[in-house]
Design a protein around this motif. Structure first.
Motif, PDB file in Angstrom:
ATOM      1  N   ASP A   8      -0.955  11.500   1.661  1.00  0.00           N
ATOM      2  CA  ASP A   8      -0.279  10.723   0.625  1.00  0.00           C
ATOM      3  C   ASP A   8       1.217  11.038   0.594  1.00  0.00           C
ATOM      4  O   ASP A   8       1.620  12.110   0.160  1.00  0.00           O
ATOM      5  N   PRO A   9       2.026  10.088   1.044  1.00  0.00           N
ATOM      6  CA  PRO A   9       3.466  10.347   1.118  1.00  0.00           C
ATOM      7  C   PRO A   9       4.085  10.655  -0.233  1.00  0.00           C
ATOM      8  O   PRO A   9       5.079  11.366  -0.313  1.00  0.00           O
ATOM      9  N   ARG A  10       3.491  10.122  -1.325  1.00  0.00           N
ATOM     10  CA  ARG A  10       4.077  10.374  -2.644  1.00  0.00           C
ATOM     11  C   ARG A  10       3.945  11.848  -3.005  1.00  0.00           C
ATOM     12  O   ARG A  10       4.855  12.443  -3.563  1.00  0.00           O
ATOM     13  N   VAL A  11       2.800  12.455  -2.659  1.00  0.00           N
ATOM     14  CA  VAL A  11       2.615  13.887  -2.903  1.00  0.00           C
ATOM     15  C   VAL A  11       3.596  14.676  -2.044  1.00  0.00           C
ATOM     16  O   VAL A  11       4.256  15.598  -2.498  1.00  0.00           O
ATOM     17  N   ARG A  12       3.698  14.255  -0.772  1.00  0.00           N
ATOM     18  CA  ARG A  12       4.538  14.965   0.179  1.00  0.00           C
ATOM     19  C   ARG A  12       5.983  14.993  -0.304  1.00  0.00           C
ATOM     20  O   ARG A  12       6.614  16.032  -0.384  1.00  0.00           O
ATOM     21  N   GLY A  71       7.133  14.181  -3.353  1.00  0.00           N
ATOM     22  CA  GLY A  71       7.258  14.758  -4.678  1.00  0.00           C
ATOM     23  C   GLY A  71       7.278  16.273  -4.607  1.00  0.00           C
ATOM     24  O   GLY A  71       8.031  16.927  -5.311  1.00  0.00           O
ATOM     25  N   ALA A  72       6.476  16.827  -3.682  1.00  0.00           N
ATOM     26  CA  ALA A  72       6.337  18.273  -3.607  1.00  0.00           C
ATOM     27  C   ALA A  72       7.585  18.945  -3.049  1.00  0.00           C
ATOM     28  O   ALA A  72       7.937  20.039  -3.452  1.00  0.00           O
ATOM     29  N   SER A  73       8.254  18.262  -2.132  1.00  0.00           N
ATOM     30  CA  SER A  73       9.412  18.908  -1.517  1.00  0.00           C
ATOM     31  C   SER A  73      10.669  18.700  -2.350  1.00  0.00           C
ATOM     32  O   SER A  73      11.669  19.365  -2.159  1.00  0.00           O
ATOM     33  N   ALA A  74      10.598  17.758  -3.291  1.00  0.00           N
ATOM     34  CA  ALA A  74      11.777  17.478  -4.104  1.00  0.00           C
ATOM     35  C   ALA A  74      12.021  18.595  -5.107  1.00  0.00           C
ATOM     36  O   ALA A  74      11.112  19.300  -5.480  1.00  0.00           O
ATOM     37  N   ASN A 119       0.850  -1.190   0.000  1.00  0.00           N
ATOM     38  CA  ASN A 119       0.000   0.000   0.000  1.00  0.00           C
ATOM     39  C   ASN A 119       0.890   1.245   0.000  1.00  0.00           C
ATOM     40  O   ASN A 119       1.655   1.453   0.937  1.00  0.00           O
ATOM     41  N   PRO A 120       0.784   2.076  -1.061  1.00  0.00           N
ATOM     42  CA  PRO A 120       1.687   3.227  -1.173  1.00  0.00           C
ATOM     43  C   PRO A 120       1.476   4.275  -0.075  1.00  0.00           C
ATOM     44  O   PRO A 120       2.322   5.150   0.103  1.00  0.00           O
ATOM     45  N   MET A 121       0.352   4.211   0.629  1.00  0.00           N
ATOM     46  CA  MET A 121       0.051   5.271   1.591  1.00  0.00           C
ATOM     47  C   MET A 121       0.362   4.896   3.034  1.00  0.00           C
ATOM     48  O   MET A 121       0.092   5.673   3.945  1.00  0.00           O
ATOM     49  N   LEU A 122       0.912   3.698   3.245  1.00  0.00           N
ATOM     50  CA  LEU A 122       1.293   3.307   4.608  1.00  0.00           C
ATOM     51  C   LEU A 122       2.792   3.030   4.638  1.00  0.00           C
ATOM     52  O   LEU A 122       3.355   2.553   3.654  1.00  0.00           O
ATOM     53  N   THR A 123       3.421   3.298   5.780  1.00  0.00           N
ATOM     54  CA  THR A 123       4.843   2.993   5.880  1.00  0.00           C
ATOM     55  C   THR A 123       5.017   1.470   5.938  1.00  0.00           C
ATOM     56  O   THR A 123       4.079   0.733   6.239  1.00  0.00           O
ATOM     57  N   ILE A 124       6.246   1.047   5.637  1.00  0.00           N
ATOM     58  CA  ILE A 124       6.559  -0.382   5.714  1.00  0.00           C
ATOM     59  C   ILE A 124       6.249  -0.910   7.115  1.00  0.00           C
ATOM     60  O   ILE A 124       5.659  -1.975   7.278  1.00  0.00           O
ATOM     61  N   TYR A 184       8.281   4.797   3.125  1.00  0.00           N
ATOM     62  CA  TYR A 184       7.119   4.384   2.340  1.00  0.00           C
ATOM     63  C   TYR A 184       7.578   3.549   1.150  1.00  0.00           C
ATOM     64  O   TYR A 184       8.727   3.665   0.709  1.00  0.00           O
ATOM     65  N   PRO A 185       6.683   2.713   0.605  1.00  0.00           N
ATOM     66  CA  PRO A 185       7.084   1.834  -0.496  1.00  0.00           C
ATOM     67  C   PRO A 185       7.770   2.552  -1.654  1.00  0.00           C
ATOM     68  O   PRO A 185       8.702   2.007  -2.243  1.00  0.00           O
TER      69      PRO A 185
END
Lengths: 327, 324
Positions: free
Chosen positions: B315-319, B321-324, A105-110, A152-153
């Motif tokens: 969403d960690p990917r947004v987080r 991606g945004a700071s990069a 799940n991309p939104m949860l940490t490992i 995260y993943p």
């Protein structure tokens, strides 16, 4: 011979679709000893993956197991309630998938995902859960595991993600792991690393493994025995070395002949003519007959399993009979 | 993260500046308020005096810069019609709209997402089919008609709920609110339901589509293979994975409903800003129109800004991606 950890007998999983009944798995039987690795080989659509899902009781509708038995450590799984099955999934038998990018799940940490998998079967303090998670990550070869639990993943490469997925599958030291082409999506070098790591882990922990793959070359370097699937049936099974050296079923022989390593450099690769039949319109009798050079009128009825020592095949016209088989 | 916030903030400033120009020119083009504000029998002197007093004799760009100058000092001008500061006028009406819209959008989201997840999780059950039928209805029936039917049934026929007005209000921080009193709450129910119906339908569809898609992914299969219970899978995996489009639509709906709850407010005589803006347009009360549209633009920009922050939060990917 000790009691097998996993014993599958005459397992059949059918899909009841609008177009008719798809016999994705049709009378599959095999035994798996503690720590043993079995390769389950076949083309796409031969029923390998459905076999895997049938073992862990996760066949999606409209499919269901119509008959047969799956015994894990002596417990019959096919008749268990969903609740009882859930307590075994991930605990006694777990599964890893082909695409490591899609499984986590991309939104949860490992760490969060490992904690969820731990909580599903055990009550551990957050500290103990973290320690266990870190220990497993280290075991599958992830450096500075403790710090990586907070990542995260998307911060991992494909190979590392697959290692994480393997660590999750190993959290409860299952007796059996079903590995559904876990290295197919990875670079060849990473593939080899993970392959041998899995083999060592199986050896150390006594976890038995079913390694599903369409790649005979990959599986044969790993598994001690092979089962070759075609159109929902196991057409040949036996020890890896025996099968590779001296196949009985024409399909197995074809697979081996089509390995690039078998071809002379500069010559075209050998192919098996034709393509896998649609499972909706299987020919009566041997499903491989339309593609087989040896097929004749007897092949219009389905061949039974011929056993010889620790190997078996389903064919009226086995090849290599005179290649010096020990009596 | 800080860079992301600053970047978004600068974008918001630009959007506001452009909006103010468009609004000012647009309202200027609609018509001359003098013809409506001043009685036709007034003499030429009175007319000229009024035009000068309202500042309408100056060129457009001058009017604009005076407006912006005042705006930056927190002064949005005086209403031509009511002759009180616009901010006071809108400020008195905004809480009414705010409580109505918040209650309707939040309840539509909570209810719609729950129903949608159920419908997506069990697509073949008759309950799900009923939910989907209701959502089609919510999309296709016009809002004004639903409002009238709600009044007819619950207020006139059954007599359970009042047909209009705000009911008893309570002063909090010098502003009148209806929701803390039982009577006020009973007045909110019908207009809120009226506003919520369309949003409910949309949330159901969004959540259902998301659920159906996510439940088939390997993420869910892998979670199941690890032995997670279905409840945990729905709560910890699914809810997060379907949240992005839902939060986006929540923000958009919140903004547009705040700005344009006009029909419902009119039907239920709810004294909110929607009614105020319609009244102002008919009498060409320029300062109210301009101020209103600027406030609406500000609300949209703020809501979108908050939504972006929420995205980065969940969403960690947004987080990253945004700071990069």
């Amino acid at each position: 011979m000790t009691e097998p950890v996993l014993s599958v007998k005459n397992l059949s999983t059918h899909f009841f679709t609008r177009g008719g009944v798809v016999k994705a798995v049709d009378g599959v039987s095999f035994d798996l000893a503690r720590g043993e690795i079995m390769g389950l080989v076949g083309e796409s659509g031969s029923g390998k993956t459905v076999t895997g899902f049938s073992l862990i009781g996760l066949v999606d509708a409209p499919g269901r197991i119509v008959e047969g038995s799956v015994k894990l450590n002596g417990t019959e799984l096919t008749t268990l309630s969903e609740k009882a099955m859930r307590t075994r999934r991930g605990n006694e038998i777990s599964m890893i998938f082909q695409d490591p990018i899609a499984t986590l799940n991309p939104m949860l940490t490992i760490g969060q995902q490992m904690k969820l998998a731990i909580d599903a079967h055990e009550r551990l303090s957050p500290q103990a859960a973290e320690a266990r998670s870190a220990e497993l990550l280290t075991q599958v070869g992830i450096p500075s595991a403790k710090a990586r639990l907070r990542a995260y993943p998307h911060e991992f490469s494909g190979g590392m993600r697959q290692r994480v997925a393997i660590a999750i599958a190993l959290l409860h030291r299952p007796a059996v792991i079903v590995a559904d082409e876990p290295t197919t999506a990875l670079d060849v070098s990473i593939q080899a690393q993970i392959l041998f790591q899995m083999r060592d882990l199986a050896r150390e922990t006594g976890t038995a493994m079913i390694w599903i793959s369409h790649d005979l070359a990959v599986v044969s370097s790993l598994a001690s025995k092979l089962a070759v699937m075609y159109a929902g049936r196991i057409v040949e099974q036996g020890p890896t070395a025996t099968l590779l050296r001296d196949p009985r079923h024409p399909y197995t022989a074809g697979l081996i002949a089509s390995l690039p390593a078998m071809a002379k450099p500069g010559t075209p690769l050998t192919q098996i003519p034709g393509s896998t039949p649609s499972l909706l319109s299987l020919p009566p009798g041997c499903p491989f007959a339309p593609r087989c050079d040896h097929a004749d009128d007897v092949c219009k009825t389905a061949p039974a399993l011929t056993m010889q020592g620790n190997r078996g095949w389903r064919c009226y016209h086995p090849v290599g009979q005179d290649a010096g088989v020990p009596a | 993260m800080l860079g992301f916030i600053i970047q978004r903030f600068l974008q918001a400033v630009v959007v506001m500046a452009v909006m103010s120009v468009i609004v000012f020119c647009g309202v200027y083009a609609i018509g001359n308020p003098i013809d409506i504000v001043i009685p036709p029998e007034a003499t030429e002197d009175i007319r000229a005096e009024a035009i000068r007093r309202l500042g309408l004799d100056r060129p457009l760009y001058e009017q604009y810069f005076i407006f912006v100058g005042n705006l930056l000092q927190g002064d949005l001008g005086r209403s031509f019609v009511y002759n009180i500061p616009v901010l006071e006028l809108i400020g008195g009406r905004l809480p009414a709209t705010l409580e109505l819209v918040l209650i309707s959008v939040v309840s539509a989201t909570v209810l719609g997402v729950s129903l949608g997840i159920y419908a997506g999780y069990r697509p073949d059950s008759w309950v799900s089919k009923t939910i989907m039928a209701v959502s089609v209805l919510g999309f296709s029936v016009p809002s004004f008609w639903v409002g009238l039917i709600l009044i007819l049934f619950f207020a006139v026929h059954l007599g359970w709920l009042p047909a209009g007005g705000r009911g008893d209000t309570v002063e909090i921080w010098g502003v009148a609110w209806s929701f803390p009193t039982l009577d006020g709450l009973s007045h909110i129910v019908l207009p809120a339901a009226n506003l919520a119906l369309f949003k409910l339908a949309m949330m159901i569809r969004l959540a259902r589509a998301g659920t159906r898609e996510i439940m088939l992914t390997d993420t869910i299969k892998f979670a199941r293979a690890a032995g997670l219970s279905e409840a945990t899978i729905l709560r910890r995996h699914l809810l997060k994975l379907i949240s992005i489009p839902i939060i986006t639509v929540f923000g958009l709906e919140l903004g547009s409903t705040l700005a344009f709850a006009v029909v419902t407010e009119t039907i239920f005589s709810w004294p909110g800003v929607g009614k105020l803006i319609i009244d102002s347009i008919t009498v060409l009360d320029r300062p109210v129109m301009v101020a209103y549209l600027i406030i609406v633009a500000f609300l949209f920009v703020t809501i979108n800004f908050v939504i972006d922050l929420v995205f980065a939060l969940i969403d960690p990917r947004v987080r990253h991606g945004a700071s990069a």
